[in-house]
Design an enzyme around this catalytic site. Structure first.
Site, PDB file in Angstrom:
ATOM      1  N   GLN A   1       0.536  -6.877   8.851  1.00 53.72           N
ATOM      2  CA  GLN A   1       0.418  -5.417   9.023  1.00 53.72           C
ATOM      3  C   GLN A   1      -0.933  -4.931   8.488  1.00 53.72           C
ATOM      4  OE1 GLN A   1       3.825  -4.209   6.543  1.00 53.72           O
ATOM      5  NE2 GLN A   1       2.400  -3.432   5.002  1.00 53.72           N
ATOM      6  N   GLY A   2      -1.220  -3.669   8.766  1.00 47.70           N
ATOM      7  CA  GLY A   2      -2.414  -3.035   8.193  1.00 47.70           C
ATOM      8  C   GLY A   2      -3.725  -3.645   8.693  1.00 47.70           C
ATOM      9  N   ILE A   3      -4.691  -3.746   7.786  1.00 46.66           N
ATOM     10  CA  ILE A   3      -6.041  -4.187   8.153  1.00 46.66           C
ATOM     11  C   ILE A   3      -6.032  -5.642   8.636  1.00 46.66           C
ATOM     12  CG2 ILE A   3      -8.383  -4.571   7.280  1.00 46.66           C
ATOM     13  CD1 ILE A   3      -7.718  -2.310   5.159  1.00 46.66           C
TER      14      ILE A   3
ATOM     15  N   ASP B   1       0.985 -14.833   6.578  1.00 43.00           N
ATOM     16  CA  ASP B   1       1.561 -13.748   5.769  1.00 43.00           C
ATOM     17  C   ASP B   1       2.863 -14.287   5.188  1.00 43.00           C
ATOM     18  OD1 ASP B   1       2.824 -11.059   5.029  1.00 43.00           O
ATOM     19  OD2 ASP B   1       0.999 -10.356   5.981  1.00 43.00           O
TER      20      ASP B   1
ATOM     21  N   ARG C   1      -6.019   3.689 -10.815  1.00 40.38           N
ATOM     22  CA  ARG C   1      -6.232   2.409 -10.122  1.00 40.38           C
ATOM     23  C   ARG C   1      -6.841   1.409 -11.113  1.00 40.38           C
ATOM     24  NH1 ARG C   1      -3.332   4.337  -7.179  1.00 40.38           N
ATOM     25  NH2 ARG C   1      -3.523   4.875  -4.968  1.00 40.38           N
TER      26      ARG C   1
ATOM     27  N   TYR D   1      -6.056  -2.360 -10.274  1.00 36.01           N
ATOM     28  CA  TYR D   1      -6.507  -2.553  -8.882  1.00 36.01           C
ATOM     29  C   TYR D   1      -8.040  -2.549  -8.835  1.00 36.01           C
ATOM     30  CZ  TYR D   1      -6.984  -1.811  -3.842  1.00 36.01           C
ATOM     31  OH  TYR D   1      -7.326  -1.923  -2.509  1.00 36.01           O
TER      32      TYR D   1
ATOM     33  N   THR E   1      -2.554   2.690   6.526  1.00 32.37           N
ATOM     34  CA  THR E   1      -1.801   1.446   6.778  1.00 32.37           C
ATOM     35  C   THR E   1      -0.375   1.636   6.248  1.00 32.37           C
ATOM     36  OG1 THR E   1      -2.364   0.525   4.611  1.00 32.37           O
ATOM     37  CG2 THR E   1      -3.890   0.055   6.412  1.00 32.37           C
ATOM     38  N   PRO E   2       0.538   0.716   6.578  1.00 31.50           N
ATOM     39  CA  PRO E   2       1.910   0.849   6.070  1.00 31.50           C
ATOM     40  C   PRO E   2       1.985   0.971   4.548  1.00 31.50           C
ATOM     41  CG  PRO E   2       1.840  -0.776   7.810  1.00 31.50           C
ATOM     42  CD  PRO E   2       0.416  -0.385   7.548  1.00 31.50           C
TER      43      PRO E   2
END
Ligand code: NAD
Length: 244
Positions: free
Chosen positions: A16-18, A37, A143, A146, A181-182
């Site tokens: 999913q996403g990028i 994944d 963040r 992250y 994105t999700p």
């Protein structure tokens, strides 16, 4: 003629996403795509495009080694897997720190170490790592771990590029801002007022909208293709001006 005709690409986090947008784009541009994944059901939707879909947990060293052993040759490696932990240092317990470091940074160490010998043998290779504007580029509230991991990805990218430039192996990273994105949807829905949270995310974008996964995939395509042949060790910001 596709921009990636004849190239073999390996990607992580492609369900999913990028990662998914990149896998679709690379396949449409003629590459042989091996997409991985941990969410197999979603990942297998890519089989419709002729993508070879395989299960790979990037935090599992034995699985990474076994996976690398099954691929004799590759031209492009896109390390996309990553997780956003929300909070300041005071919210971040050791287990959160360890999880984020493992998934966002150590995974790239594992995978690059497993695949680099193949690239060295062929005296060519192209590695693209997923960083973020929330890194050494910009301090973003909540963040903490992250941003720390994504700054480490920039360091890892430059160190690899310096060590293997003589082997004609290029290593670059991409640093998106806020991409729809999700997982972003999940972060928005987890807020007490999701509608306001979405408006707040959009409000911090100087272009007045979120980035799409396809826009990041377009940049990834340039970096994956020979059009960027003379570029290595760089960080590519795609953030609609957020870091200005
Ligand atoms: P996402 O977060 O929606 O999806 C992540 C994917 O990673 C999922 O398919 C998931 O199954 C997979 N994954 C999770 N743990 C895994 C593991 N252990 N092994 C293999 N795969 C695993 O995708 P996204 O938002 O497009 O983010 C992709 C990357 O882009 C991440 O590294 C993220 O930090 C980075 N990024 C995202 C944004 C954004 O705004 N969405 C901005 C900058 C950087």
């Amino acid at each position: 003629m596709g921009r990636l005709d004849g190239k073999i690409v390996v990607l992580t986090a492609a369900a999913q996403g990028i990662g998914r947008a990149a896998a679709e784009t690379f396949a449409k541009e003629g590459a042989t795509v091996i997409a991985t994944d941990i969410q197999m059901e979603k990942l297998k939707e890519l089989e419709a495009l002729g993508v070879d879909c395989r299960k790979l947990d990037v935090t599992d060293s034995a699985m990474v080694l076994e996976f690398a052993a099954s691929i004799p040759r590759l031209d492009i490696l896109f390390n996309c897997a990553g997780f956003v932990f929300n909070g300041t240092i005071l919210d971040t317990e050791e287990k959160d720190w360890d999880f984020s470091m493992d998934l966002n940074v150590k995974s790239m160490y594992r995978i690059c170490r497993a695949f680099l010998p193949k690239m060295i043998t062929h005296n060519s290779g192209n590695i693209i790592n997923m960083s973020s504007v929330a890194s050494s580029i910009k301090g973003v509230p909540n963040r903490f771990v992250y941003g720390t991991t994504k700054a480490a990805v920039i360091g890892l990218t430059k160190a690899l590029a310096a060590d293997f430039v003589g082997n004609h192996i290029r290593v670059n990273c991409v640093c998106p801002g806020t991409v729809d994105t999700p997982s972003l949807q999940g972060r928005i829905q987890a807020q007490p007022d999701p509608e306001q949270a979405r408006k707040d995310f959009v409000a911090r974008q100087k272009l007045g909208r979120l980035c799409t996964a396809q826009e990041v995939a377009n940049l990834l395509l340039f970096l994956a293709s020979d059009e960027s042949e003379y570029i290595t060790g760089q960080q590519f910001i795609i953030d609609g001006g957020w870091s200005l």
